[in-house]
Design a protein around this motif. Structure first.
Motif, PDB file in Angstrom:
ATOM      1  N   GLU A  80       1.676   4.631   1.629  1.00 33.88           N
ATOM      2  CA  GLU A  80       1.500   5.458   2.832  1.00 33.88           C
ATOM      3  C   GLU A  80       1.526   6.902   2.356  1.00 33.88           C
ATOM      4  O   GLU A  80       2.588   7.407   1.981  1.00 33.88           O
ATOM      5  N   GLU A  81       0.367   7.541   2.340  1.00 31.87           N
ATOM      6  CA  GLU A  81       0.295   8.892   1.785  1.00 31.87           C
ATOM      7  C   GLU A  81       1.104   9.909   2.598  1.00 31.87           C
ATOM      8  O   GLU A  81       1.683  10.821   2.031  1.00 31.87           O
ATOM      9  N   LYS A  82       1.175   9.715   3.922  1.00 31.77           N
ATOM     10  CA  LYS A  82       1.915  10.676   4.764  1.00 31.77           C
ATOM     11  C   LYS A  82       3.398  10.679   4.452  1.00 31.77           C
ATOM     12  O   LYS A  82       4.031  11.721   4.403  1.00 31.77           O
ATOM     13  N   THR A  83       3.958   9.480   4.247  1.00 29.34           N
ATOM     14  CA  THR A  83       5.403   9.385   3.993  1.00 29.34           C
ATOM     15  C   THR A  83       5.716   9.305   2.501  1.00 29.34           C
ATOM     16  O   THR A  83       6.890   9.281   2.132  1.00 29.34           O
ATOM     17  N   LYS A 111       0.845  -1.195   0.000  1.00 25.97           N
ATOM     18  CA  LYS A 111       0.000   0.000   0.000  1.00 25.97           C
ATOM     19  C   LYS A 111       0.875   1.237   0.000  1.00 25.97           C
ATOM     20  O   LYS A 111       2.041   1.189   0.399  1.00 25.97           O
ATOM     21  N   GLU A 155       2.037  -4.298   3.254  1.00 22.81           N
ATOM     22  CA  GLU A 155       0.881  -4.325   4.156  1.00 22.81           C
ATOM     23  C   GLU A 155       0.609  -5.730   4.674  1.00 22.81           C
ATOM     24  O   GLU A 155       0.377  -5.929   5.856  1.00 22.81           O
TER      25      GLU A 155
END
Length: 137
Positions: A28-31, A26, A37
């Protein structure tokens, strides 16, 4: 989009050692990086694989598919699956996620040296076992 080193390591384990039946990745939009996953155990089935994919979110995955040819020869092919399930949702976050996965797919796919078949799925029916069997031959 960065690719976490764990992604490549787990893929090499699947390819060389057959330590995993499948891997779900997946973003990770923040990083802003792709991460592992879910890892499927070697004895897990294709149904276990499809059940591990969220029905309303995007994911990348690889699956090590074993099959027997018409000549009764055991073979295996590694499938790369780009799932954009939930893409029919009008939710803005789902649309943004779909765009992020679509724009990152080719670069991520190139990181996984040894994939033999690629599938794109916007609906679970597009990765049915029958389709996988058909594409394996």
């Amino acid at each position: 989009m960065a690719v976490n080193d764990g992604c490549k390591l787990r893929f090499l384990e699947l390819k060389a050692k057959r330590s995993h039946r499948f891997i779900v990745f997946k973003i990770e939009e923040k990083t802003q990086q792709v991460v592992v996953e879910t890892l499927g155990e070697p004895q897990q089935s294709y149904d276990d694989f499809t059940a591990s994919l969220p029905i309303d979110e995007c994911r990348y995955a690889v699956y090590d598919f074993d099959f027997t040819t018409d000549e009764n020869v055991q073979k295996s092919k590694i499938f790369f699956v780009a799932c954009t399930f939930g893409s029919r949702s009008p939710d803005a976050s789902k649309i943004r996620s779909k765009m992020l996965y679509a724009s990152s797919k080719d670069r991520f796919r190139r990181e996984l040296d040894g994939v033999q078949v690629e599938l794109q799925a916007t609906d679970p029916s597009e990765i049915s076992l029958d389709i996988v069997k058909e594409r394996a031959f």
